[in-house]
Design an enzyme around this catalytic site. Structure first.
Site, short mmCIF file in Angstrom:
data_model
loop_
_atom_site.label_atom_id
_atom_site.label_comp_id
_atom_site.label_asym_id
_atom_site.label_seq_id
_atom_site.Cartn_x
_atom_site.Cartn_y
_atom_site.Cartn_z
CB SER A 108 -3.55 4.24 -6.04
OG SER A 108 -4.41 3.47 -6.85
NE ARG A 127 -4.55 9.01 -13.94
CZ ARG A 127 -3.77 8.52 -13.01
NH1 ARG A 127 -4.17 8.52 -11.77
NH2 ARG A 127 -2.57 8.06 -13.29
CG HIS A 186 -8.20 1.92 -10.57
ND1 HIS A 186 -7.72 2.15 -9.30
CD2 HIS A 186 -7.14 2.06 -11.39
CE1 HIS A 186 -6.43 2.42 -9.35
NE2 HIS A 186 -6.05 2.38 -10.61
#
Ligand code: PNS
Length: 163
Positions: A128, A90, A17
Site C-alpha cells: 500500500s 512477501r 492483498h
C-alpha cells in the site's frame, strides 16, 4: 466450518492483498476480511473508502465477508469463532514484524493460529505504501492495484491525469 480472518489496514488494497484473500477463500470455507483502524498509522483513505475498494475487488466471491474492526484482532477472532489469521509474506523483511504479531495474538488468544501464505512472485514488491508513494509523484500504479478500482484510487491519490 473453518473460518479465517485476513486482517489489515488495506490503505488501499493492492493486487497482493487480493491474491492472498482469493487463495484463502479457495482454501477455507469462510474468510473474514477485517479492515482495522490502526492507531499507529494515519490512513490516507477513510474506512468507508477502504471497504468500498475491497467490496469492488472481491465482488462475486460468496465466502468472503468484509468488516470494519476496532480493538484487538485476537478478541475479534474469538467473537467470530475464527480458527486462524491468514497473512501474506512477501520477503524475509516482513517476517520479524509478522512473527511478533503472530506471537502476540497467540498469547492473547491461544486457540488462534497464524498462517502465512507466500506472496505470488509478481506481487513480491507491491505494498500500500508503494502505491501511495508512486501515485504521489504522478506515477503509474496500474500494476499494483486491481484493475476495477484503479481509476478511483488514482483519481483520489493524484487527481487523475496519469494512465
Ligand atoms: O496492513 P497492516 O497495517 O500491516 O495490518 C496490521 C494489523 C491491522 C493486522 C494489526 O495492526 C492488527 O492486528 N491490529 C489490530 C490491533 C491488535 O490486535 N493489535 C495487537 C496485535 S499486534
Amino acid at each position: 466450518m473453518r473460518t479465517v480472518i485476513c486482517p489489515g489496514s488495506f490503505d488501499p488494497v493492492t493486487r497482493g492483498h487480493i491474491d492472498i484473500i482469493k487463495r484463502a477463500a479457495k482454501t477455507f470455507e469462510k474468510v473474514i476480511v477485517a479492515v482495522f483502524v490502526n492507531k499507529a498509522k494515519i490512513p490516507c483513505f477513510t474506512i468507508e473508502e477502504r471497504i468500498h475498494f475491497l467490496e469492488k475487488a472481491l465482488e462475486g466471491i460468496e465466502n468472503v465477508e468484509i468488516v470494519a474492526c476496532e480493538g484487538l484482532l485476537a478478541d475479534y477472532a474469538r467473537e467470530r469463532h475464527a480458527t486462524a489469521v491468514v497473512k501474506g509474506l512477501r520477503a524475509m523483511s516482513d517476517f520479524e514484524y509478522e512473527f511478533q504479531m503472530a506471537l502476540t495474538n497467540k498469547m492473547l488468544n491461544p486457540e488462534l493460529e497464524t498462517l502465512f501464505f507466500s506472496s505470488s512472485a509478481e506481487n513480491m514488491y507491491v505494498s500500500s505504501s508503494i502505491v501511495k508513494s508512486v501515485a504521489s509523484f504522478g506515477g503509474n500504479i496500474r500494476d499494483f492495484v486491481p484493475e476495477c478500482i484503479h481509476d478511483e484510487i488514482r483519481d483520489r491519490l493524484c487527481g487523475g491525469g496519469v494512465d
